[in-house]
Write an enzyme that holds these catalytic residues in place. Structure first.
Site, short mmCIF file in Angstrom:
data_model
loop_
_atom_site.label_atom_id
_atom_site.label_comp_id
_atom_site.label_asym_id
_atom_site.label_seq_id
_atom_site.Cartn_x
_atom_site.Cartn_y
_atom_site.Cartn_z
N CYS A 122 0.83 -1.21 0.00
CA CYS A 122 0.00 0.00 0.00
C CYS A 122 0.87 1.26 0.00
O CYS A 122 1.34 1.69 1.06
CB CYS A 122 -0.93 0.00 1.21
SG CYS A 122 -1.95 1.48 1.30
N CYS A 174 -0.57 4.18 2.07
CA CYS A 174 -0.40 4.07 3.52
C CYS A 174 1.05 4.32 3.92
O CYS A 174 1.32 5.03 4.90
CB CYS A 174 -0.76 2.67 4.02
SG CYS A 174 -2.18 1.92 3.25
N ASP A 175 1.98 3.70 3.21
CA ASP A 175 3.37 3.66 3.68
C ASP A 175 4.33 4.57 2.92
O ASP A 175 5.45 4.81 3.39
CB ASP A 175 3.89 2.21 3.61
CG ASP A 175 3.06 1.28 4.48
OD1 ASP A 175 2.56 1.75 5.52
OD2 ASP A 175 2.89 0.11 4.11
#
Ligand code: NAP
Length: 321
Positions: free
Chosen positions: A140, A143-144
């Site tokens: 992701c 997200c990261d």
């Protein structure tokens, strides 16, 4: 009987999955006055909430953040009275007039079932992948990605997702290496053009990942060139895997699936089991996009209502002439 059965209520429609397909079904079901329950273990909105920008959904000419879109879908379904429960589905008993959904919070019952559980990321299955997942390997970018400012990153894959997420990561990273097993990308021309114009992203074609290596966290990727079989290592701070997806259909037996596990439906979203419908990416279909998922959900809920109105006389698609 499971002592945790929520048997006092039989819903008109139980929807498994709160992505665009599931929540569209809930919007249509709720609006048609069907008692509707949506079961989803994660946050509502589905995978699209992990996408930085939804750029091709009609009506949003400037695009919209995937996260915001997910929240709007949830709000919309709630406005029409759909109930949501956050829990894991363990098993489904789809045969018979009352469908039983066994979850970690007990069993739920419905006259109809809409399966909209989508897909999960495919993994490479090479040494080090599971060890370094969450320790440098991610599925992701949204997200990261921000954790890797000015770092050297690898993105693996050659489809729309890999290219789109490589473009996203190039906003943070010092360098992004896009590693693909062929020399030709599968991604649409629009994304390929953006890629070719991006100075941060380097393309490494005809290359496969053999191993992920590191100590506490990912440090190196062992690569093999598929034309000359030469093995090499590159140092990276993080790796993002976008090599396609696999259907999340393992928890349901009985419905007909293709060899990859995608559920087979007709155009009315009917599966091979009477009263059980499938919608969105979980279906065998030609285009997996938010717009087609939403359309599937609308059709599934409409057909679920018809199924109930017809006193359950409709049968699975195999028996419809
Ligand atoms: P995809 O289109 O199936 O692409 C997967 C990529 O990973 C392919 O390039 C494939 O290589 C490669 N791959 C598969 N297995 C591999 C393995 N074991 N080792 C190395 N490489 C491997 O998947 P996706 O990019 O996740 O997209 C899925 C669907 O979502 C598509 O329909 C796509 O159009 C859609 N999507 C759309 C958007 C958008 O519209 N903006 C964004 C994201 C996704 P080969 O090319 O050699 O097969």
């Amino acid at each position: 009987m499971d002592s945790r059965d929520n048997k006092e209520k039989i819903y008109d429609m139980i929807v498994l999955g709160a992505g665009p397909a599931g929540l569209s079904a809930a919007i249509y079901g709720g609006r048609a006055q069907m008692s509707t329950l949506v079961i989803e273990p994660r946050m509502a909105g589905g995978e699209i909430t992990l996408t930085d920008r939804l750029d091709n959904y009609p009506g949003f000419p400037e695009g919209i953040s995937g996260f915001e879109f997910g929240l709007l879908l949830e709000k919309h379904a709630a406005r029409f009275g759909a109930e949501m429960v956050s829990t894991f589905v363990e098993r489904v008993e789809p045969e018979g007039r009352v469908k039983k959904v066994i979850t970690s919070s007990g069993a739920f019952f419905g006259q109809t079932l809409v399966i909209a559980t989508g897909t999960a990321p495919r993994t490479l299955g090479v040494p080090g992948e599971s060890i370094f997942t969450g320790r440098g390997i991610s599925f992701c970018a949204t997200c990261d990605g921000p954790l890797f400012r000015q770092k050297r990153l690898a993105v693996i894959g050659g489809g729309d997702a890999a290219v789109e997420e490589a473009l996203y990561l190039s906003r943070f990273a010092a360098e992004v290496i896009l590693i693909h097993r062929r020399n030709t990308l599968r991604a649409v021309p629009y994304l390929q053009k953006k890629l070719s114009e991006n100075p941060i992203i380097k393309f490494l074609g005809e290359t496969v990942v053999k191993e992920f290596k590191g100590n506490q966290k990912l440090e190196k990727i062992v690569l093999k060139n598929v034309t000359d079989n030469k093995v090499s290592e590159i140092s990276v701070d993080g790796a993002f895997l976008y090599i396609g997806r696999v259907p999340s259909s393992g928890f349901i037996d009985g419905v007909e699936k293709d060899s990859q596990g995608y559920i087979i439906t007709n155009e009315a979203m009917e599966t091979s089991i009477s009263g059980v419908f499938a919608a969105g990416d979980i279906r065998q279909k030609v285009l997996r996009q938010v717009v087609t998922a939403a359309a599937d959900g609308a059709i599934a809920a409409t057909m679920a209502l018809k199924y109930i109105q017809n006193n359950l006389t409709l049968t699975g698609y195999k028996n419809v002439t």
